[in-house]
Motif scaffolding. Structure first.
Motif: not given
Length: 93
Positions: A40, A44-45
């Motif tokens: 996760e 996101t990054t």
């Protein structure tokens, strides 16, 4: 309670195996959760460091699943299913 020597030995053996099975199963669950959390974060990054962390966690999970299968904690098809599920989630990221 056990009445003869062999029954007492079996009780000790069963307890040892139960603890070993519990260790492997809980460790696999923990590593799976760690993998999903790091996945996760990677979604996101998207940095190379995060991808490397996800890959290392996946490798650790694979290794532990294989060791558990070798000790007959998991059936080989169960292990294959768990590994396949992790790989599919990594592939979609």
């Amino acid at each position: 309670m056990a009445n003869n020597k062999s029954a007492k030995k079996r009780i000790l053996t069963n307890e040892r195996n139960r603890l070993q099975n519990r260790f492997y199963k809980s460790s696999v669950r923990t590593l799976t959760k760690m993998f999903l959390n790091s996945l996760e974060i990677y979604k996101t990054t998207r940095t190379p460091e995060n991808k490397e962390k996800v890959q290392n966690t996946l490798n650790s999970a694979y290794s532990l699943i294989d060791k558990a299968t070798k000790k007959n904690v998991f059936h080989k098809n169960t292990a294959a299913r768990k590994k396949s599920k992790l790989a599919a989630q990594f592939k979609t990221a």
